[in-house]
Design an enzyme around this catalytic site. Structure first.
Site, PDB file in Angstrom:
ATOM      1  CG  ASP A   1      28.435  24.657  68.540  1.00 23.96           C
ATOM      2  OD1 ASP A   1      29.352  25.289  69.096  1.00 23.96           O
ATOM      3  OD2 ASP A   1      28.568  23.509  68.095  1.00 23.96           O
TER       4      ASP A   1
ATOM      5  CG  ASP B   1      26.848  22.458  71.088  1.00 20.42           C
ATOM      6  OD1 ASP B   1      26.899  23.560  71.692  1.00 20.42           O
ATOM      7  OD2 ASP B   1      27.742  21.604  71.179  1.00 20.42           O
TER       8      ASP B   1
ATOM      9  CB  THR C   1      35.450  10.777  78.580  1.00 19.56           C
ATOM     10  OG1 THR C   1      35.648  12.199  78.735  1.00 19.56           O
ATOM     11  CG2 THR C   1      36.743  10.152  78.080  1.00 19.56           C
TER      12      THR C   1
HETATM   13  C1  PRP Z   1      27.270  22.011  77.181  1.00 20.02           C
HETATM   14  C2  PRP Z   1      26.257  22.695  78.070  1.00 20.02           C
HETATM   15  C3  PRP Z   1      26.614  22.160  79.427  1.00 20.02           C
HETATM   16  C4  PRP Z   1      27.075  20.763  79.142  1.00 20.02           C
HETATM   17  C5  PRP Z   1      25.967  19.818  79.529  1.00 20.02           C
HETATM   18  O1  PRP Z   1      28.499  22.629  77.232  1.00 20.02           O
HETATM   19  O2  PRP Z   1      26.295  24.088  77.985  1.00 20.02           O
HETATM   20  O3  PRP Z   1      27.645  22.898  80.083  1.00 20.02           O
HETATM   21  O4  PRP Z   1      27.302  20.686  77.725  1.00 20.02           O
HETATM   22  O5  PRP Z   1      26.366  18.497  79.405  1.00 20.02           O
HETATM   23  P1  PRP Z   1      26.596  17.531  80.648  1.00 20.02           P
HETATM   24  O6  PRP Z   1      25.416  17.702  81.545  1.00 20.02           O
HETATM   25  O7  PRP Z   1      26.671  16.176  80.013  1.00 20.02           O
HETATM   26  O8  PRP Z   1      27.892  17.902  81.305  1.00 20.02           O
HETATM   27  P2  PRP Z   1      29.697  22.217  76.242  1.00 20.02           P
HETATM   28  O9  PRP Z   1      30.524  21.149  76.837  1.00 20.02           O
HETATM   29  O10 PRP Z   1      29.114  21.905  74.885  1.00 20.02           O
HETATM   30  O11 PRP Z   1      30.579  23.510  76.193  1.00 20.02           O
HETATM   31  P3  PRP Z   1      30.277  24.912  75.453  1.00 20.02           P
HETATM   32  O12 PRP Z   1      29.096  25.524  76.153  1.00 20.02           O
HETATM   33  O13 PRP Z   1      31.512  25.685  75.644  1.00 20.02           O
HETATM   34  O14 PRP Z   1      29.975  24.602  74.013  1.00 20.02           O
HETATM   35  N1  URA Z   2      25.142  20.088  75.665  1.00 19.90           N
HETATM   36  C1  URA Z   2      24.397  20.731  74.745  1.00 19.90           C
HETATM   37  O1  URA Z   2      24.696  21.867  74.366  1.00 19.90           O
HETATM   38  N2  URA Z   2      23.325  20.098  74.246  1.00 19.90           N
HETATM   39  C2  URA Z   2      22.970  18.869  74.621  1.00 19.90           C
HETATM   40  O2  URA Z   2      21.954  18.337  74.116  1.00 19.90           O
HETATM   41  C3  URA Z   2      23.766  18.208  75.585  1.00 19.90           C
HETATM   42  C4  URA Z   2      24.835  18.856  76.101  1.00 19.90           C
END
Ligand code: PRP
Ligand code: URA
Length: 205
Positions: free
Chosen positions: A200, A197, A105
């Site tokens: 990651d 990411d 989602t």
């Molecule tokens: C990533 C990033 C943001 C989010 C951005 O986190 O660090 O928090 O995605 O996406 P959005 O603007 O569509 O919400 P992620 O959900 O991958 O979590 P993580 O940092 O724990 O890997």
């Molecule tokens: N979160 C990430 O870490 N990378 C993207 O490109 C989008 C969301």
């Protein structure tokens, strides 16, 4: 309001961050440096108050920061921006908001919140390298407002117009800072060209 930072050093370091071959160690160090460079620009409108100090030679009226600064990294990737900023602003307090996007989602799920007291009298900086749909940053800002925060700056590294529009619509009072404004999201909600990411790459997962 979007403030797109264009300092050549920032642009150079963001290019390093984007490269596929940048390893975890270099990614971490470069994100740290980018956060520091961004902090310099993000803080350029902070209010000052007058104070009197004694130098070794004389009493002197000068100025220092008038407001407390609170950093709030959005876990995980926002953690990579904290040290670069605390090197410049040693006095600030740090709160944490844990959030991840549901892969289907793309809605943010909050799993952790720990914030300092007295947010209403502080300048609160939300840190997250990626502003994609804007769901995570927007939700983090809402958590902070629910805890009393009045002055909030959103400090991201890379964003897309869609995410910027969402924050501007839902939180018109929040200043948004980016070092790069990219083209669009792909079908999985990742920023193109982006940097992949962020969590990651930062933690080698
Ligand atoms: C990533 C990033 C943001 C989010 C951005 O986190 O660090 O928090 O995605 O996406 P959005 O603007 O569509 O919400 P992620 O959900 O991958 O979590 P993580 O940092 O724990 O890997
Ligand atoms: N979160 C990430 O870490 N990378 C993207 O490109 C989008 C969301």
């Amino acid at each position: 309001m979007l403030i797109l930072l264009k300092h050549p050093l920032l642009t150079h370091k963001l290019t390093q961050l984007r490269r596929r071959e940048t390893c975890t160690k270099d990614f971490r160090e470069t994100l740290d440096e980018i956060a520091g460079l961004m902090a310099y620009e993000v803080t350029n409108d902070l209010p000052l108050k007058t104070v009197t100090v004694d130098t070794p030679l004389a009493r002197f009226q000068t100025r220092e920061l008038a407001m407390d600064i609170v950093l709030v990294p959005v876990l995980r990737a926002g953690l990579g921006m904290v040290d670069g900023i605390t090197k410049l602003i040693p006095s600030e307090r740090v709160g944490h908001i844990g959030m991840y996007r549901d892969h289907k989602t793309l809605e943010p799920l909050t799993y952790y919140t720990k914030l300092p007291d007295n947010l209403q009298n502080a300048i609160v900086m939300v840190l997250d390298p990626m502003l994609a749909t804007g769901g995570s940053s927007g939700a983090a800002i809402q958590v902070l407002k629910d805890h009393g925060a009045k002055t909030i700056k959103l400090v991201c590294v890379v964003g897309v117009p869609e995410g910027v529009r969402k924050i501007e619509h839902d939180h018109p009072d929040v200043q948004i800072y980016l070092a790069g404004l990219d083209e669009r999201l792909n079908e999985n909600g990742y920023i193109l060209p982006g940097l992949g990411d962020a969590g990651d790459r930062l933690f080698g997962t």
